[in-house]
Design a protein around this motif. Structure first.
Motif, short mmCIF file in Angstrom:
data_model
loop_
_atom_site.label_atom_id
_atom_site.label_comp_id
_atom_site.label_asym_id
_atom_site.label_seq_id
_atom_site.Cartn_x
_atom_site.Cartn_y
_atom_site.Cartn_z
N SER A 140 0.93 -1.28 -0.05
CA SER A 140 0.04 0.07 0.04
C SER A 140 0.81 1.31 -0.19
N GLN A 141 0.13 2.37 -0.24
CA GLN A 141 0.95 3.58 -0.24
C GLN A 141 0.25 4.72 0.35
N GLY A 142 0.71 5.47 1.14
CA GLY A 142 0.17 6.55 1.92
C GLY A 142 1.07 7.45 2.58
N VAL A 143 0.68 8.01 3.75
CA VAL A 143 1.43 8.85 4.40
C VAL A 143 1.95 8.25 5.84
N LYS A 144 2.94 8.57 6.64
CA LYS A 144 3.05 8.05 8.11
C LYS A 144 4.07 9.18 8.57
N GLY A 145 4.18 8.98 9.87
CA GLY A 145 5.18 9.61 10.62
C GLY A 145 4.72 10.93 11.05
N GLU A 146 3.50 11.34 10.94
CA GLU A 146 2.94 12.45 11.50
C GLU A 146 2.64 12.80 12.99
N ASP A 147 3.20 13.76 13.49
CA ASP A 147 2.87 13.99 15.10
C ASP A 147 2.77 15.57 15.28
N THR A 148 2.78 15.72 16.47
CA THR A 148 2.62 17.41 16.69
C THR A 148 3.90 18.12 16.05
N ASN A 154 5.37 10.74 2.62
CA ASN A 154 4.71 9.70 1.62
C ASN A 154 5.48 8.39 1.74
N ALA A 155 5.14 7.17 1.89
CA ALA A 155 5.74 5.92 2.03
C ALA A 155 4.98 4.93 1.47
N TYR A 156 5.73 3.61 0.97
CA TYR A 156 5.20 2.49 0.46
C TYR A 156 5.33 1.38 1.61
N ALA A 157 4.59 0.64 2.10
CA ALA A 157 4.53 -0.59 2.98
C ALA A 157 4.23 -1.93 2.34
N LEU A 158 5.19 -2.58 2.27
CA LEU A 158 5.13 -3.99 1.67
C LEU A 158 5.43 -5.11 2.53
N ASP A 159 4.45 -6.26 2.71
CA ASP A 159 4.44 -7.34 3.56
C ASP A 159 4.75 -8.57 2.43
N ILE A 160 5.50 -9.47 2.89
CA ILE A 160 6.01 -10.40 2.03
C ILE A 160 5.85 -11.77 2.81
N TYR A 161 4.83 -12.65 2.38
CA TYR A 161 4.50 -13.82 2.98
C TYR A 161 5.00 -14.95 2.09
N ALA A 162 5.80 -16.15 2.69
CA ALA A 162 5.97 -17.18 2.15
C ALA A 162 4.70 -18.14 1.76
N ALA A 163 4.41 -18.82 0.40
CA ALA A 163 3.07 -19.17 0.34
C ALA A 163 2.87 -20.47 0.95
N ASP A 164 3.98 -21.25 1.68
CA ASP A 164 3.86 -22.44 2.39
C ASP A 164 3.64 -22.30 4.02
N GLY A 165 3.11 -21.06 4.33
CA GLY A 165 2.93 -20.80 5.77
C GLY A 165 1.86 -21.63 6.37
N SER A 166 1.75 -21.50 7.57
CA SER A 166 0.73 -22.37 8.48
C SER A 166 0.33 -21.84 9.70
N GLY A 177 9.41 -1.18 4.50
CA GLY A 177 8.92 0.13 4.47
C GLY A 177 10.11 1.18 3.80
N LEU A 178 9.51 1.79 2.63
CA LEU A 178 10.18 2.72 1.73
C LEU A 178 9.64 3.99 1.68
N PRO A 179 10.48 5.09 1.51
CA PRO A 179 10.08 6.44 1.25
C PRO A 179 9.49 6.68 -0.11
N ALA A 180 8.57 7.47 -0.33
CA ALA A 180 8.24 7.78 -1.77
C ALA A 180 8.04 9.38 -1.99
N THR A 181 8.42 9.61 -3.17
CA THR A 181 8.26 11.16 -3.67
C THR A 181 7.10 11.35 -4.45
N GLU A 182 6.71 10.14 -4.96
CA GLU A 182 5.26 10.46 -5.92
C GLU A 182 4.47 9.19 -5.86
#
Length: 440
Positions: A140-148, A154-166, A177-182
């Motif tokens: 997903s892409q969106g914004v994070k890190g905002e506080d007072t 802007n950022a990307y968040a990637l979650d990677i799962y092995a297909a053979d989980g249980s 997590g990666l920064p994004a400019t666009e």
């Protein structure tokens, strides 16, 4: 002209994009949520008896719809179907991955609930393959890190799962997590690693097996070998192998892995070498296209081995009436012999290629899946244009290269593997995923 970075979910079959060919988006929004599925739960039997090709048994299989469905992809090597569905939580919507056995519909495992960076929008999902093993990637892409004191970034968040989980609450093997400019570009399967365009001239490759990242600066990356590529202007990362980027220079029509191979060395003899374009394919392949030499009215399409650049099959194809803007989606048969990509079909063992682009005498065909016996399924554009089109189902035998029309009203599988066909069906604006077994 197609962009080297745009790509529908490809390394393996990404059903979210394929479902568009069958009347559904594959990323249906779901509201509310089901209870967490049990590890022993099975999907309901298929109540819908769709009109399908003769090889499928509509009395055996399973189906999902509405809250059970969400976004979905198939994992052919793992014999599974994965969904990403929303569920309520105390502080807003959360999402969960569920992986089901493709034959029985039984839940193999479920993921730990996670939040999306972009509120009100479902996370994206696709399947990537590394060293022959499948991984499920949500992003997903969106914004994070905002506080007072600090502004949101802007950022990307990637979650990677092995297909053979249980288990019932599987955590991702890697969270990146990666920064994004666009935000006008997407995270894509680059072929053998995930490709993330984090800035105008910066690309990040993510190894799904290890979670490690490699950053490429297109302003300094070595260009493909060609006289017009002596500087960085126009260079980009078109695809990724396990260790190297495939660099393309669109302005010069050149591509390759610097220091290893380039398109001038591997291009078929009947092409204009200054017109090359390349995109990531599936299963370690690339899709390449050149214009015919001497200003001919055809394209030459080829399937390449991504690591060596070797041409595995090619075909001469009529240029379409209007250029297309999207990267071609490809699908590979489970045994790796056959590859289809929209209007193209290839037998990689016999090195034969077939083209079904529109001509003065024939309507365009577009294929979305191919079986181990070389039967490809797709549609014919019967009326209108790509925006207001009417389609009809077709199938193709790659043994003969001859397509045929299926009975009117038939639905074609968006994937076929492990003895089942997967069908995307829409009824009254309700999306369904229906899985039928092969006939005995």
């Amino acid at each position: 002209m197609r962009s080297v970075l745009a790509k529908a979910s490809v390394a393996v079959i990404a059903i979210g994009s394929l479902a568009a060919c069958g009347g559904g988006s594959g990323t249906a929004k779901t509201a509310g949520g089901d209870k967490k599925p049990s590890a022993h739960a099975s999907a309901p039997a298929p109540l819908r008896k769709l009109a399908v090709p003769a090889g499928y048994d509509t009395s055996r299989g399973w189906q999902l719809s509405r809250k059970q469905l969400g976004s979905y992809v198939v994992l052919p090597k793992s014999g599974a179907v994965a969904t990403v569905t929303s569920e309520g939580s105390s502080d807003g919507a959360a999402y969960r991955v569920t992986v089901r056995d493709a034959v029985t519909g039984r839940v193999r495992w479920t993921g730990k609930p996670f939040k999306n960076l972009s509120e009100g929008e479902a996370p994206h999902v696709f399947v990537a393959t590394a060293a022959g093993k499948e991984y499920l990637v949500t992003w997903s892409q969106g914004v994070k890190g905002e506080d007072t004191l600090s502004k949101a970034k802007n950022a990307y968040a990637l979650d990677i799962y092995a297909a053979d989980g249980s288990g019932d609450a599987v955590a991702p093997a890697h969270h990146v997590g990666l920064p994004a400019t666009e935000f006008d570009t997407e995270v894509t399967d680059g072929g053998e690693r995930v490709l993330v365009p984090v800035a105008d001239k910066r690309r990040v490759a993510v190894d799904v097996a290890t979670g490690r990242t490699t950053t490429y600066d297109t302003a300094s990356v070595e260009p493909p070998a060609c006289p017009a590529c002596t500087d960085d202007i126009g260079n980009d990362i078109a695809a990724l192998t396990e260790h190297d980027p495939v660099v393309a220079n669109k302005g010069a029509g050149a591509f390759g892995i610097p220091g290893s191979w380039n398109d001038d060395r591997i291009a078929p003899a009947d092409v204009d070498p200054a017109t090359g374009e390349v995109w990531p394919g599936t299963g370690g392949h690339l899709l390449a296209r050149w214009s015919q030499k001497n200003f001919g009215n055809h394209h030459v399409w080829a399937v390449l081995d991504s690591r060596t650049g070797q041409v595995q099959a090619s075909v001469l194809c009529a240029k379409p009436p209007a250029p297309t803007a999207d990267a071609p989606h490809s699908a590979l048969s489970p045994n790796g012999r056959y590859l289809v990509s929209e209007h193209l079909a290839f037998d990689l063992k016999s090195r034969k290629g077939y083209c079904f682009e529109e001509t003065d005498d024939s309507k365009p065909l577009s294929f979305v899946s191919v079986t181990d016996d070389g039967t490809a399924y797709g549609t014919s554009l019967t009326n209108g244009n790509t925006l207001t089109q009417t389609t009809a189902p077709v199938q193709l035998s790659l043994a003969t290269g001859t397509p045929k029309a299926l009975p009117g009203g038939s639905e074609v599988p968006i994937a076929d593997f492990d003895g089942v066909g997967v069908f995307a069906h829409d009824e009254g604006n309700v999306p369904y995923l229906v899985v039928y077994r092969h006939k005995s």
